[in-house]
Design a protein around this motif. Structure first.
Motif, PDB file in Angstrom:
ATOM      1  N   UNK A 132       0.845  -1.264   0.069  1.00  0.00           N
ATOM      2  CA  UNK A 132      -0.079  -0.048   0.151  1.00  0.00           C
ATOM      3  C   UNK A 132       0.873   1.131   0.008  1.00  0.00           C
ATOM      4  N   UNK A 133       0.278   2.413  -0.075  1.00  0.00           N
ATOM      5  CA  UNK A 133       0.791   3.661  -0.247  1.00  0.00           C
ATOM      6  C   UNK A 133       1.918   3.770   1.050  1.00  0.00           C
ATOM      7  N   UNK A 134       1.489   3.552   2.279  1.00  0.00           N
ATOM      8  CA  UNK A 134       2.550   3.467   3.401  1.00  0.00           C
ATOM      9  C   UNK A 134       3.249   2.361   3.648  1.00  0.00           C
ATOM     10  N   UNK A 135       3.435   1.754   2.448  1.00  0.00           N
ATOM     11  CA  UNK A 135       4.187   0.267   2.797  1.00  0.00           C
ATOM     12  C   UNK A 135       3.659  -0.833   3.601  1.00  0.00           C
ATOM     13  N   UNK A 136       2.085  -0.642   3.640  1.00  0.00           N
ATOM     14  CA  UNK A 136       1.318  -1.826   4.354  1.00  0.00           C
ATOM     15  C   UNK A 136       1.002  -2.854   3.223  1.00  0.00           C
ATOM     16  N   UNK A 137       0.830  -4.070   3.856  1.00  0.00           N
ATOM     17  CA  UNK A 137       0.116  -5.269   2.880  1.00  0.00           C
ATOM     18  C   UNK A 137      -1.393  -5.039   2.669  1.00  0.00           C
ATOM     19  N   UNK A 138      -1.574  -5.442   1.404  1.00  0.00           N
ATOM     20  CA  UNK A 138      -3.073  -5.061   1.007  1.00  0.00           C
ATOM     21  C   UNK A 138      -3.568  -6.531   0.447  1.00  0.00           C
ATOM     22  N   UNK A 139      -4.723  -6.689   0.032  1.00  0.00           N
ATOM     23  CA  UNK A 139      -5.320  -8.030  -0.704  1.00  0.00           C
ATOM     24  C   UNK A 139      -4.587  -8.456  -1.811  1.00  0.00           C
ATOM     25  N   UNK A 140      -3.676  -7.571  -2.378  1.00  0.00           N
ATOM     26  CA  UNK A 140      -3.270  -7.867  -3.769  1.00  0.00           C
ATOM     27  C   UNK A 140      -1.512  -8.080  -3.535  1.00  0.00           C
TER      28      UNK A 140
END
Length: 313
Positions: free
Chosen positions: A60-68
């Motif tokens: 994600x934009x903040x380096x977080x994990x996402x569903x993809x």
């Protein structure tokens, strides 16, 4: 004195900030050839190396994990070797066989690829090698090798991965780049008695492949300090530690569009050991990220490790 000044100048040139196009994301994916400390040999050697690297993409934009978010693993088994011609010239070759795996947890999707990678050939010229005594009667030995190389497109390239890159996704999950690329390389080694420092620097220039995709040029350098322990003049053990720096900007598609999830820079710490028993050498190292900024925070490299064994003859 002139030779020492030449070494300082070359090292300074290799340390300059370089504005380039991106290659694979810092050490993972295709086209990366880490050398490190070469096995000890006089005439030639041949050996096997195993490398394991991990990478997270689609963060994600903040380096977080996402569903993809994808967890990617890059493994390679390499046949490599070198041959000295006389006292000044050296040829090296690396033939990799790659094993790639990608897991997207949110989509419950797993992808695997394996096959021959891109073969790299390199030539080196020994600029100098000197042995002197210091003021405290210790032996100082240092040498500089400089050369160039070529990487040929023997690995399979999957255009469907490039289709995703057109939507600003990374294009690392390949066995080869489908491009002919070139390198400029330098190896400097300095040792006082049994304590030494080995410095490698490489600048990789990539060309556009037939699919109108160009993995950009890449600069990498590493400095490794080592100490040689001799046991009965039969076994030499050399623990070592150091750091590696890599930098790159964006990949380019259709000669003008940057790929968003590419490029960046990283600093990696490493620790390892080399062992020489007569004609046999073996060893390895562990590499851990110290600082990284990859794909504008949308990718994160994990730990790496390398194992090798070689025979000199």
């Amino acid at each position: 004195m002139k030779k020492i000044k030449s070494v300082i100048l070359i090292l300074c040139l290799f340390s300059l900030p370089i504005s380039t196009f991106a290659c694979d994301i810092c050490g993972c994916g295709v086209g990366t050839y880490y050398l490190g400390i070469l096995p000890e040999f006089n005439k030639r050697f041949v050996g096997l190396r195993y490398q394991h690297k991990s990478l997270q993409t689609h963060l994600g934009p903040q380096g977080e994990r996402t569903a993809i978010t994808a967890d990617e693993t890059y493994q390679s088994m390499e046949v490599w070797g070198a041959w000295n011609f006389g006292t000044r010239w050296r040829a090296m070759a690396i033939l990799p066989y790659n094993f790639n795996q990608r897991q997207i947890t949110g989509a419950n999707e797993t992808g695997r690829k394996q096959g021959l990678g891109d073969i790299a050939l390199m030539g080196y010229y020994k600029v100098f090698e000197n042995m002197n005594a210091t003021s405290s009667n210790k032996i100082l030995v240092h040498s500089l090798w400089a050369g160039a190389g070529i990487k040929v497109p023997t690995g399979k390239y999957d255009p469907s991965e490039q289709d995703d890159a057109e939507q600003n996704s990374p294009n690392n999950f390949q066995l080869g780049t489908a491009s002919t690329d070139f390198t400029l390389n330098a190896i400097y080694d300095v040792r006082i008695m049994d304590l030494g420092l080995n410095i490698n620097a490489s600048y990789k220039m990539n060309t556009e492949n037939k699919h109108e995709y160009r993995y950009g040029n890449k600069f990498s350098t590493n400095a490794i300090a080592y100490y040689k322990f001799n046991i009965d003049d039969k076994v030499r053990i050399s623990p070592n530690a150091g750091a590696m720096y890599e930098t790159q900007t964006k990949d380019v598609i259709f000669s003008r569009f940057d790929v968003a999830q590419s490029g960046g820079n990283s600093i990696t710490g490493l620790v390892g050991a080399e062992v020489n028993v007569n004609a046999i050498s073996f060893g390895g190292n562990f590499q851990a990220p110290i600082q990284q900024d990859l794909a504008s925070g949308r990718a994160k490299a994990g730990n790496r490790f390398l194992l090798h064994v070689s025979y000199s003859f």
